[in-house]
Motif scaffolding. Sequence first.
Motif, short mmCIF file in Angstrom:
data_model
loop_
_atom_site.label_atom_id
_atom_site.label_comp_id
_atom_site.label_asym_id
_atom_site.label_seq_id
_atom_site.Cartn_x
_atom_site.Cartn_y
_atom_site.Cartn_z
N ALA A 1 14.95 -4.43 -9.43
CA ALA A 1 14.44 -4.17 -10.77
C ALA A 1 13.39 -3.04 -10.82
CB ALA A 1 13.87 -5.45 -11.36
N PRO A 2 12.41 -3.00 -9.91
CA PRO A 2 11.43 -1.91 -9.98
C PRO A 2 12.04 -0.52 -9.82
CG PRO A 2 10.63 -3.69 -8.57
CD PRO A 2 12.08 -3.97 -8.85
N THR A 3 13.10 -0.39 -9.01
CA THR A 3 13.76 0.90 -8.83
C THR A 3 14.41 1.36 -10.13
OG1 THR A 3 14.22 0.36 -6.52
CG2 THR A 3 15.49 2.15 -7.50
N ALA A 4 15.08 0.43 -10.82
CA ALA A 4 15.71 0.76 -12.10
C ALA A 4 14.67 1.19 -13.12
CB ALA A 4 16.50 -0.44 -12.61
N ALA A 5 13.55 0.45 -13.20
CA ALA A 5 12.50 0.78 -14.15
C ALA A 5 11.87 2.14 -13.84
CB ALA A 5 11.44 -0.31 -14.14
N SER A 6 11.69 2.43 -12.55
CA SER A 6 11.11 3.71 -12.16
C SER A 6 11.98 4.88 -12.56
CB SER A 6 10.87 3.72 -10.64
OG SER A 6 10.38 4.96 -10.22
N ASN A 7 13.29 4.78 -12.32
CA ASN A 7 14.21 5.84 -12.73
C ASN A 7 14.25 6.00 -14.24
OD1 ASN A 7 15.16 6.83 -10.25
ND2 ASN A 7 16.62 5.18 -10.04
N PHE A 8 14.20 4.88 -14.95
CA PHE A 8 14.22 4.92 -16.42
C PHE A 8 13.02 5.69 -16.95
CE2 PHE A 8 16.26 2.75 -20.05
CZ PHE A 8 15.38 3.11 -21.07
N GLN A 9 11.85 5.47 -16.34
CA GLN A 9 10.62 6.09 -16.82
C GLN A 9 10.56 7.59 -16.58
OE1 GLN A 9 7.72 3.73 -14.74
NE2 GLN A 9 8.20 1.88 -15.89
#
Length: 426
Positions: A152-160
């Motif tokens: 989940a943190p990787t997905a959120a980081s790319n989204f940001q």
Amino acid sequence: MKSLGWTVHGDGKRILPGEVVAPDERLSWPRTIGIGMQHVIAMFGATLLVPTITGFPVNTTLLFSGVGTILFLLITRNKLPSYLGSSFAFIAPLMATQTEGISVQIGGIMVAGLVLIALGLLVKAAGRAVLDAVMPPAVTGAIVALIGLNLAPTAASNFQTQPLVAAVTLFSILLATVAGRGMISRLGILIGVIIGWVFAAFYGAISPDAVAFIAESPWIGLPQFHTPQFQLSAILVTLPVIIVLVAENVGHVKAVSEMTGRNLDDKAGDALLADGLATTLAGGFGGSGTTTYAENIGVMAATRVYSTAAYWVAALTAVVLAFVPKFGALIFTIPSGVLGGATLVLYGLIGMLGIRIWQDNKVNFNNPVNLTAVAVALVAGIGNLTLSIGSVEMEGIAWGSMGIIIGYPILKSLYIKIGEGRHASF
């Protein structure tokens, strides 16, 4: 009429109402090739998304998905229709070991494949009951869920990094998946990635260097090959993926059995052995690990064609495309915002797969053993608990998976021993 191992179904042109084309049958070759192309489309988005996210060579991964599928068909003697595409379960350990380099990463994949081969041989010898004893649904569901949610943190980081591009990609995927019908729904992630990529191009989120890289890449060339290196920490992080591969392979056997009306339980060991060989081979040369693909079950359900001949067509097509470097270069121009939008859905779906395992098997969470064992495993995985044993650093997936595999039977034994759980449902 028998031809190249398949009986031609009827006149080879039509499927009458109530009929299906069995695994050992086929339609005429032009129709079989057409259905095989549908299988290529069905597996394409997911198979290419894994190397795109992890930075693995796209063409190499595509090559070994095709070669792995051929191995699978040979080992199961053309009785179990399946395409072996890139497994999403490998994304988490590959991202966790990204700094170690691809040689160390594929070393972990190769060892996972070898262990899966051993499990396949064990299941062939002892029967599927051995799997149910070692990995009950409470344990299997927890491991699958924590593998997805750990990312989940990787997905959120790319989204940001590119929120507008990511939002367009995410909305496109949701719209295609929920409002789309048939093949559009099944290709929702691929459609969303394409729309996001086009939007990013107009928005200026794709650099001129990336476009030049595509132009300079040749049309014909060899895939990139790498030599594995074996590092204990990377291997320990990767091994829990085996739980997912076992669940997916056994689930695939069950699904195809129901669809074809044939009992294929005796093929579970062959399926695990074949997937283990395919994953080992991919890891030995630089491709991502493989698994049986649910995406292609949708094609079979829609066409009523379960012929393994169509999967030979799909596999050979993948092998041919693997020798087109320009295609791989195109995939690597996908910007981080697009990946962020896609992985926000994808990683969540992996997590939800674990929850579906609990639902399908009616796991009782009123039982304190199920409740506490799963709770601890999930938090260790989601929080990415990282501890070292000597020089070996282990992260959340490894700790969560090993913790529940070892801890669950101990807690269950204690619970039954003190008498309170003697008649409890697990």
